[in-house]
Design an enzyme around this catalytic site. Structure first.
Site, PDB file in Angstrom:
ATOM      1  N   LYS A  33      40.305  55.182  62.153  1.00 51.45           N
ATOM      2  CA  LYS A  33      40.484  54.361  63.447  1.00 51.45           C
ATOM      3  C   LYS A  33      41.746  55.075  64.291  1.00 51.45           C
ATOM      4  CE  LYS A  33      43.376  50.582  64.033  1.00 51.45           C
ATOM      5  NZ  LYS A  33      43.448  50.968  65.628  1.00 51.45           N
TER       6      LYS A  33
ATOM      7  N   GLU B  30      53.328  57.599  57.759  1.00 49.73           N
ATOM      8  CA  GLU B  30      54.323  58.593  58.573  1.00 49.73           C
ATOM      9  C   GLU B  30      54.838  57.767  59.720  1.00 49.73           C
ATOM     10  OE1 GLU B  30      51.174  62.161  59.125  1.00 49.73           O
ATOM     11  OE2 GLU B  30      53.208  62.678  59.744  1.00 49.73           O
TER      12      GLU B  30
ATOM     13  N   CYS C  55      57.424  61.697  66.960  1.00 45.97           N
ATOM     14  CA  CYS C  55      58.233  60.836  65.916  1.00 45.97           C
ATOM     15  C   CYS C  55      59.582  61.579  65.341  1.00 45.97           C
ATOM     16  CB  CYS C  55      57.334  60.322  64.714  1.00 45.97           C
ATOM     17  SG  CYS C  55      56.565  62.005  63.983  1.00 45.97           S
TER      18      CYS C  55
ATOM     19  N   GLU D 194      64.487  54.002  68.240  1.00 41.94           N
ATOM     20  CA  GLU D 194      63.671  54.914  68.517  1.00 41.94           C
ATOM     21  C   GLU D 194      63.008  54.446  69.725  1.00 41.94           C
ATOM     22  OE1 GLU D 194      59.657  55.046  66.712  1.00 41.94           O
ATOM     23  OE2 GLU D 194      59.789  57.235  66.740  1.00 41.94           O
TER      24      GLU D 194
HETATM   25  N1  LIG Z   1      55.723  59.897  61.659  1.00 39.83           N
HETATM   26  C1  LIG Z   1      54.831  60.462  62.198  1.00 39.83           C
HETATM   27  O1  LIG Z   1      54.189  61.461  62.016  1.00 39.83           O
HETATM   28  C2  LIG Z   1      54.583  59.564  63.505  1.00 39.83           C
HETATM   29  C3  LIG Z   1      55.151  58.426  63.878  1.00 39.83           C
HETATM   30  N2  LIG Z   1      54.660  57.754  64.960  1.00 39.83           N
HETATM   31  C4  LIG Z   1      55.371  56.361  65.304  1.00 39.83           C
HETATM   32  O2  LIG Z   1      54.197  55.740  65.986  1.00 39.83           O
HETATM   33  C5  LIG Z   1      54.872  54.750  66.748  1.00 39.83           C
HETATM   34  C6  LIG Z   1      54.065  54.792  68.115  1.00 39.83           C
HETATM   35  O3  LIG Z   1      52.813  54.705  67.940  1.00 39.83           O
HETATM   36  P1  LIG Z   1      51.913  53.309  68.132  1.00 39.83           P
HETATM   37  O4  LIG Z   1      50.397  53.533  68.138  1.00 39.83           O
HETATM   38  O5  LIG Z   1      52.534  52.460  69.057  1.00 39.83           O
HETATM   39  O6  LIG Z   1      52.210  52.594  66.542  1.00 39.83           O
HETATM   40  P2  LIG Z   1      51.548  51.222  66.160  1.00 39.83           P
HETATM   41  O7  LIG Z   1      52.163  51.226  64.874  1.00 39.83           O
HETATM   42  O8  LIG Z   1      51.845  49.917  67.042  1.00 39.83           O
HETATM   43  O9  LIG Z   1      50.110  51.656  65.928  1.00 39.83           O
HETATM   44  C7  LIG Z   1      49.666  52.661  65.132  1.00 39.83           C
HETATM   45  C8  LIG Z   1      48.242  52.265  64.710  1.00 39.83           C
HETATM   46  O10 LIG Z   1      48.317  51.089  63.865  1.00 39.83           O
HETATM   47  C9  LIG Z   1      47.312  49.961  64.149  1.00 39.83           C
HETATM   48  N3  LIG Z   1      47.729  48.798  63.858  1.00 39.83           N
HETATM   49  C10 LIG Z   1      48.402  48.204  64.421  1.00 39.83           C
HETATM   50  N4  LIG Z   1      48.800  47.004  63.818  1.00 39.83           N
HETATM   51  C11 LIG Z   1      48.020  47.043  62.802  1.00 39.83           C
HETATM   52  C12 LIG Z   1      47.736  46.151  61.369  1.00 39.83           C
HETATM   53  N5  LIG Z   1      48.367  45.216  61.508  1.00 39.83           N
HETATM   54  N6  LIG Z   1      46.758  46.758  60.505  1.00 39.83           N
HETATM   55  C13 LIG Z   1      46.418  47.797  60.685  1.00 39.83           C
HETATM   56  N7  LIG Z   1      46.555  48.748  61.771  1.00 39.83           N
HETATM   57  C14 LIG Z   1      47.376  48.315  62.872  1.00 39.83           C
HETATM   58  C15 LIG Z   1      47.208  50.582  65.852  1.00 39.83           C
HETATM   59  O11 LIG Z   1      45.850  49.928  66.267  1.00 39.83           O
HETATM   60  C16 LIG Z   1      47.294  51.970  65.891  1.00 39.83           C
HETATM   61  O12 LIG Z   1      46.078  52.575  65.589  1.00 39.83           O
HETATM   62  C17 LIG Z   1      56.324  55.427  66.948  1.00 39.83           C
HETATM   63  O13 LIG Z   1      57.193  54.565  66.225  1.00 39.83           O
HETATM   64  C18 LIG Z   1      56.246  56.671  66.298  1.00 39.83           C
HETATM   65  O14 LIG Z   1      57.524  56.953  65.900  1.00 39.83           O
HETATM   66  C19 LIG Z   1      54.233  58.190  65.975  1.00 39.83           C
HETATM   67  C20 LIG Z   1      53.270  59.832  65.539  1.00 39.83           C
HETATM   68  C21 LIG Z   1      53.581  60.216  64.453  1.00 39.83           C
HETATM   69  C1  LIG Z   2      53.029  68.087  66.162  1.00 40.37           C
HETATM   70  N1  LIG Z   2      54.364  67.851  66.184  1.00 40.37           N
HETATM   71  C2  LIG Z   2      54.980  68.619  64.992  1.00 40.37           C
HETATM   72  C3  LIG Z   2      55.118  68.090  67.416  1.00 40.37           C
HETATM   73  C4  LIG Z   2      54.570  66.451  66.008  1.00 40.37           C
HETATM   74  C5  LIG Z   2      53.994  65.897  64.682  1.00 40.37           C
HETATM   75  C6  LIG Z   2      54.447  64.584  64.383  1.00 40.37           C
HETATM   76  C7  LIG Z   2      53.961  63.443  65.367  1.00 40.37           C
HETATM   77  O1  LIG Z   2      52.729  63.155  65.145  1.00 40.37           O
HETATM   78  O2  LIG Z   2      54.665  62.765  66.268  1.00 40.37           O
END
Ligand SMILES: NC(=O)C1=CN([C@@H]2O[C@H](COP(=O)(O)OP(=O)(O)OC[C@H]3O[C@@H](n4cnc5c(N)ncnc54)[C@H](O)[C@@H]3O)[C@@H](O)[C@H]2O)C=CC1
Ligand SMILES: C[N+](C)(C)CCCC(=O)O
Length: 497
Positions: free
Chosen positions: A204, A278, A312, A415
């Site tokens: 998803k 993640e 992230c 963040e």
């Molecule tokens: N550690 C990592 O690799 C990464 C972390 N992030 C984190 O993601 C955040 C930004 O992304 P967003 O899409 O705004 O995050 P989000 O947590 O709002 O949504 C992420 C996904 O979860 C789904 N979702 C939302 N509520 C849900 C529930 N109750 N049950 C199941 N699925 C649900 C959303 O539809 C979306 O597909 C930032 O905090 C960022 O740090 C983003 C990219 C990489």
């Molecule tokens: C691809 N990279 C390494 C720049 C970021 C990966 C983590 C994320 O999805 O935010």
């Protein structure tokens, strides 16, 4: 269906247009009408009666497509398709699975430009970055394809000639839930290891960026995976919850925010399902006075402004040793102001649009709050309207550097997930280590210095295990080549610890 609003005068294949130096699509020209769900080998429409979500093009603010969020019926169909495919795929050898995955990697390579362009249109990042995301997705699939045939169990000899053995068995239907910042790459990073090990997947994407995960589903299908092996269901929170709670789902892998990760872990725990999370970050970047300043400045810019700061693992708390602070800040501000903002499909653009209007508003409100709490805006931090009229509705802002920051400010603690760098001065290594680690969002960390810990002038601690010690004591880990001490001094240092 991808339809051009302003149709090209002569319809030529993409490759020919590119060879002629003509981009196939331009910002504001794409409308997506093909269904965005995909299960059992085909694109599918969503439920007949559902309230559709509008998906916007970040570069222009135009409507890109409408999203039909999947309900319980569609989620169940996708999981059933995945369960069926699992029956075939899990019985194949690693080598057989690898062949199909390598074929998928080849197809990705051949469609690199097409995928990258759609990622730009849906996400707003620059085309130069999007191409690298597509490469990273392909490399990940290749890597796990390579691993597939090496998965093996163990043989354990028991008394009396008996033996025991272990097998590596796939789990079954895995769910992947993705964030919007790396839509294609996250879909690949989640599916590649799962598929290599013999699992199937229902993925998803974020409802903000639904477009390119379906392209990956088509690529896997073309490469020859069994129908239903990789499925895409669209939707937000409700669809995600339905997936996590489905009894036939064996595991959930999630990328997104901490609060959502907590909910997912809770739902999965009710079904005793393993989860991989993640989550967010507020990572430190440490810049010591002995660092190569050019390297450090470039590193800080990359660690804050890549993907409009929507990464992230970004190093958004930039700790700079006091002695070099003025020089560092001057250079960082100068280069930040020179970042080319604009149409993300242009080769010259270095920073595109943020992903959505609400997200842009949130990032700008962090800048406002920082000002109120006493930080100084050294540059940027304002919404930006490009001169090209078609981009006027896009979600742009000028990249921001904040000075006079302290550890208790919101911009330093939370963040932001946007192009906002907080600069914090420090004096000693002990002090900066303590401050850098003082966070619950410590996802990554970066250090710029010419000396490793224990080797900085005036610092006699031994922290890093390196090569054999000159003193011949097996436990002593002083570096052999560049340590200034003699053998006996080296041992003395070790004893003081
Ligand atoms: N550690 C990592 O690799 C990464 C972390 N992030 C984190 O993601 C955040 C930004 O992304 P967003 O899409 O705004 O995050 P989000 O947590 O709002 O949504 C992420 C996904 O979860 C789904 N979702 C939302 N509520 C849900 C529930 N109750 N049950 C199941 N699925 C649900 C959303 O539809 C979306 O597909 C930032 O905090 C960022 O740090 C983003 C990219 C990489
Ligand atoms: C691809 N990279 C390494 C720049 C970021 C990966 C983590 C994320 O999805 O935010």
């Amino acid at each position: 269906m991808l339809r051009r609003l302003a149709s090209l005068p002569l319809r030529r294949p993409a490759a020919a247009l590119l060879a002629a130096g003509v981009r196939c699509i331009s910002s504001g020209s794409v409308e997506i009408t093909l269904p965005l769900n995909f299960w059992a080998g085909k694109r599918r429409t969503g439920p007949e009666k559902c309230s559709k979500d509008i998906v916007y093009e970040p570069a222009t603010g135009r409507v890109l497509c409408q999203l039909e969020p999947c309900g319980a019926v569609e989620v169940d169909q996708a999981v059933k398709a995945a369960k069926l495919a699992f029956g075939y795929w899990s019985k194949m050898s690693g080598m057989e699975r690898a062949r199909v995955m390598i074929e998928a990697a080849h197809i990705i390579e051949s469609k690199r430009e097409e995928i990258a362009e759609m990622e730009v249109v849906n996400n707003g990042k620059s085309i130069t970055e999007a191409r690298l995301d597509v490469d990273s997705a392909r490399l990940c699939i290749e890597y796990y394809a390579g691993l597939a045939s090496t998965l093996a169990g163990q043989h354990v000899q028991l008394p009396g000639g008996s033996f025991a053995y272990t097998r590596r068995e796939p789990l079954g239907v895995c769910v992947g839930i993705g964030a919007w910042n790396y839509p294609f790459q996250i879909a690949a990073w989640k599916s590649a290891p799962a598929l290599a090990c013999g699992n199937s997947m229902v993925f998803k994407p974020s409802p903000v960026t639904p477009v390119t995960a379906v392209m990956l589903a088509e690529i896997y299908a073309k490469a020859g995976v069994p129908e239903g092996l990789f499925n895409v269901v669209q939707g937000g929170q409700e669809t995600g919850s339905l997936l996590c709670q489905h009894p036939d789902v064996a595991k959930v892998s999630f990328t997104g925010s901490v609060p959502t990760g907590q909910k997912i872990m809770e739902m999965a725990s009710k079904g005793v399902k393993p989860v991989t999370l993640e989550l967010g970050g507020k990572s430190p970047l440490l810049i010591f006075k002995d660092s190569d300043l050019e390297n450090a400045v470039r590193g800080a810019l990359m660690a804050n402004f890549l993907s409009q700061g929507q990464v992230c693992s970004n190093g958004t708390r930039v700790f700079v040793q006091k002695d070099i602070l003025p020089e560092f800040v001057k250079e960082v501000v100068k280069r930040t102001q020179a970042i080319e903002i604009g149409d993300p499909l242009l080769e010259s653009t270095r920073m595109g649009a943020l992903v959505s209007q609400p997200h842009l508003d949130k990032v700008l409100s962090f800048v406002d709050r920082a000002k109120k709490e006493g930080a100084t805006v050294l540059c940027g931090g304002e919404s930006y309207v490009p001169s090209d009229p078609k981009l006027r509705g896009g979600y742009y802002m000028t990249p921001c550097v904040l000075g006079n920051c302290t550890d208790d400010m919101t911009c330093v603690k939370e963040e932001i997930f946007g192009p906002v760098m907080s600069v914090l001065p420090f004096e000693t290594e002990d002090e900066v280590l303590q401050r850098a680690n003082d966070t619950s969002l410590g996802l990554a960390a970066g250090v710029f210095t010419r000396h490793r810990a224990g080797e900085r002038p005036g610092d006699d601690r031994v922290l890093l295990p390196t090569e054999d010690c000159v003193c011949g004591d097996g436990r002593c880990r002083q570096p052999l080549l560049d340590h200034p001490a003699t053998a006996s001094q080296s041992c003395a240092l070790r004893q003081r610890l």
